[in-house]
Write an enzyme that holds these catalytic residues in place. Structure first.
Site, PDB file in Angstrom:
ATOM      1  CB  ILE A 243      -0.863   0.072   1.293  1.00 13.17           C
ATOM      2  CG1 ILE A 243      -1.684  -1.212   1.497  1.00 13.17           C
ATOM      3  CG2 ILE A 243      -1.776   1.298   1.272  1.00 13.17           C
ATOM      4  CD1 ILE A 243      -2.362  -1.284   2.867  1.00 13.17           C
ATOM      5  CG  HIS A 244       2.879   3.235  -3.046  1.00  9.20           C
ATOM      6  ND1 HIS A 244       2.511   2.178  -3.830  1.00  9.20           N
ATOM      7  CD2 HIS A 244       3.118   4.270  -3.886  1.00  9.20           C
ATOM      8  CE1 HIS A 244       2.541   2.553  -5.101  1.00  9.20           C
ATOM      9  NE2 HIS A 244       2.900   3.813  -5.174  1.00  9.20           N
ATOM     10  NE  ARG A 245      -0.852   3.906  -7.142  1.00 13.49           N
ATOM     11  CZ  ARG A 245      -0.143   4.244  -8.191  1.00 13.49           C
ATOM     12  NH1 ARG A 245       0.123   5.518  -8.429  1.00 13.49           N
ATOM     13  NH2 ARG A 245       0.310   3.336  -9.001  1.00 13.49           N
ATOM     14  NE  ARG A 278       2.692   8.533  -0.669  1.00 15.37           N
ATOM     15  CZ  ARG A 278       2.278   9.806  -0.587  1.00 15.37           C
ATOM     16  NH1 ARG A 278       1.482  10.186   0.383  1.00 15.37           N
ATOM     17  NH2 ARG A 278       2.666  10.684  -1.467  1.00 15.37           N
ATOM     18  CG  ASP A 318      -1.675   1.167  -3.135  1.00 13.22           C
ATOM     19  OD1 ASP A 318      -0.518   0.726  -3.270  1.00 13.22           O
ATOM     20  OD2 ASP A 318      -1.972   2.013  -2.264  1.00 13.22           O
TER      21      ASP A 318
END
Ligand code: UD1
Length: 394
Positions: A243-245, A278, A318
């Protein structure tokens, strides 16, 4: 074209760009060692990603040379980060005066690099052109639209990417928009009449450069990665999560929704989650908690990631690149987004958006060749050289 060295300047800055650059680097090296056309490869690292696991690790793994320029822009707001990239790239371009600038994907480094070049004006080649999510809340979507507008050579990874451009009036389609043959740019039919005008924009279906990378890396990943032992997981006995968006990490409600979804799908099964920098602080601060079967680990290198993905029973992600890697490796994928640019993976049943997931995900029997043949870099480099050659003649 004569043997005089032309300068091709590659701009990278974020993790997926180091990977996308590798096949171009390799093909340029091949030309340097095997022909009298000896293009000069100037590598610019913006410094958008700077942690060891997000940057240097990939340079080491792939044998990427030390960048000719490291711009050290680091983290900042979108405006500030992009502005710094434009400013510092411009200085480099004024000094180097390359024939073409190559940008990759959809990051702030892509847009900043393309804008600095186009204004000088130096022709821009965009690798991974034409992708759209049709969601303007994504910073990546803004970067894609603008970078395509700024580019002279638009190298698309798929037929749907070509379609997105033709729908918006891009009209110079090489090979009528179909996937081009590998020797397209060196064949006599094409020799003198395409890519002649730097004021036009040329759309090329080159296939996906990420497939080039996966094809040469998969065997090495299988034979050399020890990641399964290091994480003490067994083949097909765990799920993989990334997950990073910003759309998932920057809104508390959405992040909580993703956490609940992951907890429910995994249902006690082991989940390995290499955490993007992030995402790390959000995991620590959010009241939404992953269940104990979800194991957070530091970001990992490309070969370890390919191995971990291939041996997983399912991917939840993502990431754009990983959706296709799952497809190529035959692993079911749930995409943790409202939409995807890689629409073919969903249309053919290899990928499912999390809102549509109904508790099972059975894969089709046969893979279709949706993203080319793994020789995108050859087409891209030869296309660029063809363009440079034509420009000199005109
Ligand atoms: C960027 C790209 C995205 C791409 C992704 C791949 C933009 C707008 N987004 O998102 O398209 O899919 O890279 O990873 O360009 N950070 C670190 N160490 C690092 C890098 C980042 O700690 O090495 C942290 C910083 O706190 C930074 C945050 O992550 O503020 C976000 O980094 P940023 O470069 O803005 O974007 P990504 O989320 O990585």
């Amino acid at each position: 074209m004569s043997g005089a060295a032309v300068k091709i300047l590659n701009i990278v800055g974020a993790r997926p760009q180091f990977i996308k650059y590798v096949p171009v680097m390799k093909f340029l090296r091949f030309l340097q060692s095997s022909s009298e056309t000896s293009p000069n490869d100037i590598l610019v690292h913006t410094g958008q990603h700077y942690d060891y696991e997000m940057s240097k690790l990939f340079f080491d793994e792939f044998g990427i040379q030390e960048p000719t320029y490291h711009l050290g822009v680091g983290s900042a707001s979108h405006a500030e980060q992009t502005a710094l990239i434009i400013q510092r790239v411009e200085e480099v371009l004024l000094k180097e005066q390359p024939e073409v600038v190559v940008v990759y994907g959809d990051t702030n480094s892509t847009l900043g690099g393309a804008l600095a070049a186009a204004k000088l004006p130096i022709p821009v080649a965009h690798v991974e052109a034409g992708l759209r999510s049709f969601n303007r809340e994504m910073p990546e979507e803004i970067n894609r639209i603008l970078t395509d507008h700024l580019s002279t050579l638009l190298f698309c990874p798929s037929a749907s990417a070509v379609r997105n451009l033709t729908n918006k009036g891009y009209e110079h389609l090489l090979n009528a928009g179909s996937f081009i043959p590998p020797d397209y740019f060196t064949s006599p039919q094409v020799s003198n009449h395409v890519l002649v005008d730097a004021n036009d924009q040329y759309v090329v279906n080159s296939g996906d450069i990420m497939y080039d990378v996966l094809l040469f890396a998969a065997d090495k990943a299988r034979s050399q990665s020890s990641i399964l032992d290091r994480l003490a997981v067994e083949s097909k006995n765990y799920l993989l999560l990334t997950i990073h968006r910003a759309e998932n990490t920057d809104k508390a409600d959405r992040f909580a929704e993703i956490v609940r979804f992951v907890n429910s799908v995994s249902d006690g099964k082991k989940v390995i989650f290499p955490v993007h920098p992030r995402t790390r602080p959000i995991c620590e601060k959010s009241p939404a908690r992953f269940s104990p079967n979800v194991r957070l680990v530091d970001p990992i290198g490309y070969f370890d990631m390919v191995r971990l993905l291939e041996e997983s029973s399912m991917l939840m992600t993502d990431s754009g690149g990983m959706q296709k890697e799952a497809y190529w490796l035959g692993v079911p994928c749930i995409t943790l987004r409202q939409e995807t640019e890689w629409v073919e993976t969903v249309e053919t049943g290899w990928n499912v958006l999390y809102k549509s997931y109904v508790g099972t995900h059975s894969l089709p029997q046969q893979q279709r060749n949706m993203y080319g043949d793994g020789k995108a870099a050859q087409r891209i480099v030869q296309g660029i050289l063809h363009f440079i050659g034509q420009q000199k003649i005109v």
